[in-house]
Design a protein around this motif. Sequence first.
Motif, PDB file in Angstrom:
ATOM      1  N   PRO A  53       0.797  -1.230   0.000  1.00 14.24           N
ATOM      2  CA  PRO A  53       0.000   0.000   0.000  1.00 14.24           C
ATOM      3  C   PRO A  53       0.832   1.285   0.000  1.00 14.24           C
ATOM      4  N   ILE A  54       1.977   1.295   0.677  1.00 11.34           N
ATOM      5  CA  ILE A  54       2.773   2.520   0.736  1.00 11.34           C
ATOM      6  C   ILE A  54       3.310   2.889  -0.641  1.00 11.34           C
ATOM      7  N   LYS A  55       3.684   1.893  -1.435  1.00 14.73           N
ATOM      8  CA  LYS A  55       4.184   2.169  -2.783  1.00 14.73           C
ATOM      9  C   LYS A  55       3.078   2.746  -3.656  1.00 14.73           C
ATOM     10  N   LYS A  56       1.874   2.222  -3.520  1.00  7.92           N
ATOM     11  CA  LYS A  56       0.747   2.752  -4.295  1.00  7.92           C
ATOM     12  C   LYS A  56       0.464   4.195  -3.905  1.00  7.92           C
ATOM     13  N   ILE A  57       0.514   4.486  -2.624  1.00  4.75           N
ATOM     14  CA  ILE A  57       0.243   5.838  -2.155  1.00  4.75           C
ATOM     15  C   ILE A  57       1.298   6.810  -2.687  1.00  4.75           C
ATOM     16  N   VAL A  58       2.563   6.422  -2.602  1.00  4.21           N
ATOM     17  CA  VAL A  58       3.641   7.285  -3.088  1.00  4.21           C
ATOM     18  C   VAL A  58       3.518   7.484  -4.596  1.00  4.21           C
ATOM     19  N   LEU A  59       3.222   6.427  -5.327  1.00  9.67           N
ATOM     20  CA  LEU A  59       3.059   6.529  -6.772  1.00  9.67           C
ATOM     21  C   LEU A  59       1.928   7.488  -7.123  1.00  9.67           C
ATOM     22  N   TRP A  60       0.797   7.370  -6.441  1.00 10.81           N
ATOM     23  CA  TRP A  60      -0.334   8.263  -6.696  1.00 10.81           C
ATOM     24  C   TRP A  60       0.006   9.701  -6.331  1.00 10.81           C
ATOM     25  N   LEU A  61       0.734   9.917  -5.253  1.00  8.43           N
ATOM     26  CA  LEU A  61       1.133  11.271  -4.880  1.00  8.43           C
ATOM     27  C   LEU A  61       2.039  11.891  -5.946  1.00  8.43           C
TER      28      LEU A  61
END
Length: 58
Positions: free
Chosen positions: A5-13
């Motif tokens: 989940p953290i990678k998805k959040i960073v990618l979206w940011l």
Amino acid sequence: MSMPPIKKIVLWLIVIFLLYAILTSPSEAADIVDSAWDVVRNGVRNIFDFFDALLNRN
């Protein structure tokens, strides 16, 4: 295999920031992309020049 989940959040940011930067100041974003492209192009050219010099030293 899904991303944590953290990678998805960073990618979206990052995507949201890039879209914001492009939409708020497109000319500055274009200048940044142009500068980045020049760096990549010069890097590739220097690599080719290096190997060309190596191969021509017979």
